[in-house]
Motif scaffolding. Structure first.
Motif, PDB file in Angstrom:
ATOM      1  N   VAL A 159       0.844  -1.187   0.000  1.00  0.00           N
ATOM      2  CA  VAL A 159       0.000   0.000   0.000  1.00  0.00           C
ATOM      3  C   VAL A 159       0.885   1.244   0.000  1.00  0.00           C
ATOM      4  N   LEU A 160       0.568   2.167  -0.877  1.00  0.00           N
ATOM      5  CA  LEU A 160       1.204   3.488  -0.894  1.00  0.00           C
ATOM      6  C   LEU A 160       0.302   4.416  -0.098  1.00  0.00           C
ATOM      7  N   ARG A 161       0.823   4.947   0.975  1.00  0.00           N
ATOM      8  CA  ARG A 161       0.015   5.782   1.853  1.00  0.00           C
ATOM      9  C   ARG A 161      -0.189   7.179   1.284  1.00  0.00           C
ATOM     10  N   GLU A 162      -1.434   7.629   1.359  1.00  0.00           N
ATOM     11  CA  GLU A 162      -1.821   8.982   0.949  1.00  0.00           C
ATOM     12  C   GLU A 162      -1.158   9.408  -0.364  1.00  0.00           C
ATOM     13  N   THR A 163      -1.345   8.610  -1.383  1.00  0.00           N
ATOM     14  CA  THR A 163      -0.665   8.858  -2.657  1.00  0.00           C
ATOM     15  C   THR A 163      -1.499   9.630  -3.675  1.00  0.00           C
ATOM     16  N   GLU A 164      -2.804   9.807  -3.407  1.00  0.00           N
ATOM     17  CA  GLU A 164      -3.643  10.534  -4.362  1.00  0.00           C
ATOM     18  C   GLU A 164      -4.600  11.456  -3.619  1.00  0.00           C
ATOM     19  N   TRP A 165      -4.696  12.699  -4.093  1.00  0.00           N
ATOM     20  CA  TRP A 165      -5.635  13.665  -3.548  1.00  0.00           C
ATOM     21  C   TRP A 165      -6.952  13.479  -4.284  1.00  0.00           C
ATOM     22  N   LEU A 166      -8.000  13.126  -3.552  1.00  0.00           N
ATOM     23  CA  LEU A 166      -9.305  12.873  -4.150  1.00  0.00           C
ATOM     24  C   LEU A 166     -10.295  13.899  -3.605  1.00  0.00           C
ATOM     25  N   TYR A 167     -10.329  15.068  -4.266  1.00  0.00           N
ATOM     26  CA  TYR A 167     -11.245  16.168  -3.982  1.00  0.00           C
ATOM     27  C   TYR A 167     -10.984  16.880  -2.656  1.00  0.00           C
ATOM     28  N   ASP A 168     -11.117  16.165  -1.535  1.00  0.00           N
ATOM     29  CA  ASP A 168     -10.951  16.831  -0.243  1.00  0.00           C
ATOM     30  C   ASP A 168     -10.182  15.981   0.774  1.00  0.00           C
ATOM     31  N   HIS A 169      -9.570  14.908   0.287  1.00  0.00           N
ATOM     32  CA  HIS A 169      -8.827  14.018   1.185  1.00  0.00           C
ATOM     33  C   HIS A 169      -7.845  13.169   0.375  1.00  0.00           C
ATOM     34  N   TYR A 170      -6.856  12.634   1.083  1.00  0.00           N
ATOM     35  CA  TYR A 170      -5.916  11.714   0.458  1.00  0.00           C
ATOM     36  C   TYR A 170      -6.460  10.291   0.552  1.00  0.00           C
ATOM     37  N   VAL A 171      -6.112   9.483  -0.454  1.00  0.00           N
ATOM     38  CA  VAL A 171      -6.434   8.057  -0.411  1.00  0.00           C
ATOM     39  C   VAL A 171      -5.161   7.249  -0.589  1.00  0.00           C
ATOM     40  N   ASP A 172      -5.140   6.100   0.056  1.00  0.00           N
ATOM     41  CA  ASP A 172      -4.048   5.146  -0.111  1.00  0.00           C
ATOM     42  C   ASP A 172      -4.325   4.304  -1.357  1.00  0.00           C
ATOM     43  N   HIS A 173      -3.262   3.845  -1.996  1.00  0.00           N
ATOM     44  CA  HIS A 173      -3.390   2.959  -3.153  1.00  0.00           C
ATOM     45  C   HIS A 173      -2.757   1.608  -2.865  1.00  0.00           C
ATOM     46  N   ILE A 174      -3.435   0.560  -3.300  1.00  0.00           N
ATOM     47  CA  ILE A 174      -2.838  -0.772  -3.333  1.00  0.00           C
ATOM     48  C   ILE A 174      -2.089  -0.882  -4.655  1.00  0.00           C
ATOM     49  N   VAL A 175      -0.873  -1.416  -4.615  1.00  0.00           N
ATOM     50  CA  VAL A 175      -0.091  -1.631  -5.825  1.00  0.00           C
ATOM     51  C   VAL A 175      -0.148  -3.117  -6.166  1.00  0.00           C
ATOM     52  N   TYR A 176      -0.611  -3.398  -7.377  1.00  0.00           N
ATOM     53  CA  TYR A 176      -0.616  -4.759  -7.921  1.00  0.00           C
ATOM     54  C   TYR A 176       0.405  -4.795  -9.047  1.00  0.00           C
ATOM     55  N   SER A 177       1.055  -5.942  -9.230  1.00  0.00           N
ATOM     56  CA  SER A 177       2.002  -6.059 -10.339  1.00  0.00           C
ATOM     57  C   SER A 177       1.890  -7.423 -10.995  1.00  0.00           C
ATOM     58  N   LEU A 178       2.291  -7.449 -12.239  1.00  0.00           N
ATOM     59  CA  LEU A 178       2.421  -8.682 -13.008  1.00  0.00           C
ATOM     60  C   LEU A 178       3.732  -8.575 -13.769  1.00  0.00           C
ATOM     61  N   LEU A 179       4.571  -9.589 -13.637  1.00  0.00           N
ATOM     62  CA  LEU A 179       5.856  -9.628 -14.353  1.00  0.00           C
ATOM     63  C   LEU A 179       5.760 -10.541 -15.561  1.00  0.00           C
ATOM     64  N   ALA A 180       6.651 -10.350 -16.493  1.00  0.00           N
ATOM     65  CA  ALA A 180       6.695 -11.231 -17.670  1.00  0.00           C
ATOM     66  C   ALA A 180       6.883 -12.676 -17.264  1.00  0.00           C
ATOM     67  N   SER A 181       7.558 -12.920 -16.144  1.00  0.00           N
ATOM     68  CA  SER A 181       7.794 -14.289 -15.673  1.00  0.00           C
ATOM     69  C   SER A 181       6.602 -14.877 -14.906  1.00  0.00           C
ATOM     70  N   ASP A 182       5.580 -14.062 -14.612  1.00  0.00           N
ATOM     71  CA  ASP A 182       4.373 -14.547 -13.948  1.00  0.00           C
ATOM     72  C   ASP A 182       3.400 -15.121 -14.974  1.00  0.00           C
ATOM     73  N   ASN A 183       2.382 -15.760 -14.469  1.00  0.00           N
ATOM     74  CA  ASN A 183       1.339 -16.301 -15.345  1.00  0.00           C
ATOM     75  C   ASN A 183       0.089 -15.430 -15.266  1.00  0.00           C
ATOM     76  N   LEU A 184      -0.346 -14.940 -16.403  1.00  0.00           N
ATOM     77  CA  LEU A 184      -1.610 -14.228 -16.480  1.00  0.00           C
ATOM     78  C   LEU A 184      -2.720 -15.256 -16.445  1.00  0.00           C
ATOM     79  N   GLU A 185      -3.639 -15.088 -15.512  1.00  0.00           N
ATOM     80  CA  GLU A 185      -4.713 -16.089 -15.368  1.00  0.00           C
ATOM     81  C   GLU A 185      -5.889 -15.770 -16.234  1.00  0.00           C
TER      82      GLU A 185
END
Length: 180
Positions: free
Chosen positions: A154-180
């Motif tokens: 989680v990236l803490r307070e990474t986006e300003w959404l109108y009147d407050h900050y929101v945290d973001h979850i970071v998801y990743s997929l690598l070339a070596s992973d399997n896309l389901e």
């Protein structure tokens, strides 16, 4: 014109200025639901704002720094998806997406994000795909989770959404992973 077919009823393509009216009307009809998670809704108040977005998208596409595409379902524009940022040197890109309210819940975005991930890894030869989603946005989180993206943190307070900050979850997929 750049077109990415998903299946017989769904495809992506680069937006053109002639799409501005249809795209703006979709945003306007979905304004309340989109506003919950997208910070640009209040700045999109006229068709001309949508034209500015289309021009920005075309420039990013031409410079290979982004690739924002309109989603067409049964020949109607139903949303936007694509690569918000493309770091060619490091082979990393980020996927972003939104769908008009009346088209949500039909599996459209799962199909779109699967195609975008496959295209990024197998045709553009990127190594890493990221999707960042606000912590409370459960509908959007379900997409990378279903497709086999790894939750990194989680990236803490990474986006300003109108009147407050929101945290973001970071998801990743690598070339070596399997896309389901």
């Amino acid at each position: 014109m750049f077109v990415l077919p998903v299946d017989n009823e769904l495809y992506l393509r680069i937006a053109e200025e002639k799409d501005a009216e249809e795209l703006f009307k979709l945003i306007d009809r979905s304004r309340e639901s989109l506003r919950e998670w997208l910070p640009w809704i209040d700045r999109t108040i006229r068709k001309e704002d949508t034209i500015t977005f289309i021009q920005f998208s075309q420039k990013g596409f031409a410079e290979f720094t982004s690739m924002n595409l309109v989603i067409l379902y049964r020949e109607k524009i139903v949303g936007v998806a694509g690569f918000n940022e493309m770091d060619v040197e490091n082979k990393v890109l980020s996927i972003g997406y939104w769908l008009g309210q009346c088209y949500q819940g039909n599996g459209i975005m799962n199909r779109v994000v699967r195609l975008l991930a496959d295209f990024a890894l197998n045709h553009l030869h990127f190594n890493r795909i990221e999707i960042r989603i606000a912590v409370g946005n459960k509908k959007s989180q379900a997409i990378p989770e279903k497709l086999g993206f790894k939750k990194e943190g989680v990236l803490r307070e990474t986006e300003w959404l109108y009147d407050h900050y929101v945290d973001h979850i970071v998801y990743s997929l690598l070339a070596s992973d399997n896309l389901e």
